[in-house]
Structure formats: C-alpha cells, structure tokens
Design an enzyme around this catalytic site. Structure first.
Site, short mmCIF file in Angstrom:
data_model
loop_
_atom_site.label_atom_id
_atom_site.label_comp_id
_atom_site.label_asym_id
_atom_site.label_seq_id
_atom_site.Cartn_x
_atom_site.Cartn_y
_atom_site.Cartn_z
N SER A 144 0.85 -1.19 0.00
CA SER A 144 0.00 0.00 0.00
C SER A 144 0.88 1.24 0.00
O SER A 144 1.72 1.42 0.88
CB SER A 144 -0.89 0.02 1.24
OG SER A 144 -1.30 1.34 1.52
N HIS A 182 -1.18 -1.23 -4.24
CA HIS A 182 -2.47 -0.88 -3.65
C HIS A 182 -2.52 0.63 -3.43
O HIS A 182 -1.68 1.20 -2.74
CB HIS A 182 -2.63 -1.65 -2.32
CG HIS A 182 -3.92 -1.43 -1.63
ND1 HIS A 182 -5.08 -2.11 -1.95
CD2 HIS A 182 -4.26 -0.60 -0.60
CE1 HIS A 182 -6.06 -1.72 -1.16
NE2 HIS A 182 -5.59 -0.79 -0.33
N ASP A 212 -4.55 3.79 -2.09
CA ASP A 212 -5.62 4.18 -1.18
C ASP A 212 -6.12 5.59 -1.49
O ASP A 212 -5.43 6.57 -1.22
CB ASP A 212 -5.13 4.11 0.27
CG ASP A 212 -4.97 2.68 0.74
OD1 ASP A 212 -5.96 1.93 0.67
OD2 ASP A 212 -3.86 2.31 1.18
N MET A 228 -8.62 8.44 -0.45
CA MET A 228 -9.43 8.85 0.71
C MET A 228 -9.91 10.28 0.52
O MET A 228 -9.15 11.12 0.06
CB MET A 228 -8.57 8.78 1.98
CG MET A 228 -7.97 7.41 2.24
SD MET A 228 -7.08 7.42 3.81
CE MET A 228 -6.52 5.72 3.85
N HIS A 264 -8.22 1.34 -4.11
CA HIS A 264 -9.15 1.13 -3.00
C HIS A 264 -9.81 2.47 -2.68
O HIS A 264 -9.16 3.36 -2.13
CB HIS A 264 -8.33 0.60 -1.79
CG HIS A 264 -9.12 0.39 -0.55
ND1 HIS A 264 -8.53 0.19 0.69
CD2 HIS A 264 -10.47 0.34 -0.32
CE1 HIS A 264 -9.46 0.03 1.62
NE2 HIS A 264 -10.64 0.12 1.03
N MET A 303 -11.85 4.77 -0.62
CA MET A 303 -12.47 5.03 0.68
C MET A 303 -13.09 6.42 0.59
O MET A 303 -12.61 7.39 1.17
CB MET A 303 -11.40 4.95 1.78
CG MET A 303 -11.04 3.50 2.10
SD MET A 303 -9.47 3.38 2.95
CE MET A 303 -8.38 3.49 1.53
N MET A 341 -11.50 -5.61 5.48
CA MET A 341 -10.65 -4.65 6.20
C MET A 341 -10.34 -5.20 7.59
O MET A 341 -11.24 -5.56 8.34
CB MET A 341 -11.38 -3.30 6.34
CG MET A 341 -11.47 -2.47 5.08
SD MET A 341 -9.89 -2.04 4.31
CE MET A 341 -9.05 -1.14 5.62
N ASP A 379 -6.71 -6.28 4.16
CA ASP A 379 -6.04 -4.98 4.18
C ASP A 379 -6.05 -4.41 5.59
O ASP A 379 -7.11 -4.19 6.17
CB ASP A 379 -6.78 -4.04 3.21
CG ASP A 379 -6.14 -2.66 3.11
OD1 ASP A 379 -5.04 -2.43 3.66
OD2 ASP A 379 -6.75 -1.79 2.44
#
Ligand code: DX5
Ligand code: ZN
Length: 221
Positions: A8, A31, A33, A35, A64, A66, A135, A171
């Site tokens: 990540s 990965h 992320d 956000m 991913h 979020m 998660m 994750d």
C-alpha cells in the site's frame, strides 16, 4: 493457487512515488488508497494522481476507494485503465451497477467491508465482484494494529465464497506474524503498507511475505 502481495503506497513517500514504485518492483500489484476526508477522516489524492501513477508503472494498480459516492467515481478510475477498483459496501448505493460499470471499463471490480460490517450484508453481491476485501483495521490510516477477529471473518468469507474464483483480499496490519494464518484461512491477496515500506529491503520483505502466504496456503484443508 497463488499468493499476491500488494504494497500500500499510503506508507510511501508521496513526493517520490516513482522512486518508491521501483523499490517494490517484485510486488504483484500496487495498492492505491484513495481517501476523501469524508468516508474516512483522512485525505490522500484523486483521479489526476492515479492517472500519473498508471503512466509511470507497469505494475497493476489496485485502487481502494475510501470515498463517499463511489457510484459516481468508480468508473472514472476504471477508465484510467487500472487493474482493479474496489468500492466500500457501506458507501455504495447500488453495488451491482457499480460493479457493472467498473467491468465495462475493463477493470476488475472489488467490494470492501469495514471491520464492523457483517458478511451477510455483502453476500447478495458476491457474484458480481471479482474480489472481496476484508478490512482488518478501521480504514483511514496505515500502521494500525491488525484486528484479531478479522482472521475468523476471513475464514467465514472464504466459506461464503465457496467455489467462486473471487479473490479474497485482506487490508490492514498484515505482516509476517499473521499472513500465514490468513492464507490458511483462505485469503490469497494481501495489502501490506508499513510492513513493506519500513523494511530495509522492500523486495526481500515482499518475498518473505509471499513465502509465508504460500506456506499457509499449503496448510489449508
Ligand atoms: C487503511 C488502508 C490500508 C493501509 C494499510 O485504511 O486501506 O491500505 O494503508 O497499511 P498497513 O499495512 O500499514 O496497515
Ligand atoms: Zn487500502
């Protein structure tokens, strides 16, 4: 069966991403992320940054999301040509429609559940997704401790998936102390942020995690 290790980049140096991508060249994917400061109390980056990442690496990007409103945004990431786009069940109004849009744009579709979300909530959608993300920390920050009860959740998720070839991804807090049992429980795709990026040699650490995962997979009954 295979074990996939996806570092990540939340734990990477955001102003030296190209250099950091090179330091994880043996990874199975990266990965990413995303956000938005609303779905989670942290903010990273959006479409333009992911577009540049996609341009500078050959490694598959596992995005991913979020964020709130994945119904609107998921397809915009898939359009970039990333390998996979995962949305949170908790934020999605119409998970089936999102999966369809992601796949129509050529990416694999993933669905994620937070630690407190029961598996029965995601069960109706499993046939439409290529990967299920469990998660094992509250989403938002890297470097948190693995929530132990996630191991059992992975076991139940694996049972729920049955004969499907859906990837089972974990994750949060994944490291050399838990990856073997997670693989034994049925997980095959692992996000590892701090455990890879804090290692002296990141590729060596990726190899170590993959070997432990394979060991766990070998112990499955
Ligand atoms: C947490 C993110 C994770 C995180 C994992 O919200 O989704 O991808 O970066 O980092 P570690 O492995 O340090 O828990
Ligand atoms: Zn993540």
């Amino acid at each position: 069966m295979a074990i996939r290790i996806q570092p990540s980049i939340l734990s990477a140096d955001f102003v030296n991403l190209e250099r950091d991508f090179e330091s994880i060249s043996t990874a199975d994917g990266i990965h990413v992320d995303v956000m938005d400061g609303h779905f989670v109390p942290n903010l990273t980056f959006g479409v333009p940054m992911v577009k540049r990442m996609q341009e500078i690496t050959k490694l598959p990007l596992d995005v991913h999301l979020m964020i709130e409103n994945p119904d609107t945004w998921a397809a915009k990431y898939a359009e970039l040509g990333v390998f996979s786009v995962t949305v949170h069940l908790e934020a999605s109004k119409n998970p089936s429609a999102i999966a369809k849009e992601i796949r129509q744009n050529g990416s694999r579709a993933g669905i994620a559940v937070k630690p407190g979300t029961p598996l029965q909530d995601v069960a109706p959608y499993l046939d439409q997704f290529d990967q299920l993300l469990i998660m094992s920390v509250e989403p938002g920050f890297g470097g948190q401790a693995f929530i132990q009860s996630s191991l059992e959740k992975v076991e139940r998720a694996s049972e729920l998936l049955g004969e499907r070839d859906t990837w089972l991804q974990v994750d949060g807090g994944v490291d050399e102390t838990n990856i073997e049992s997670l693989a034994q429980a049925g997980a095959n795709t692992f996000v590892a942020g701090s455990s890879v990026f804090r290692a002296e040699n990141r590729n060596t650490q990726i190899g170590k995690l993959r070997d432990l995962g394979l060991l766990g997979q070998g112990h499955r009954h």
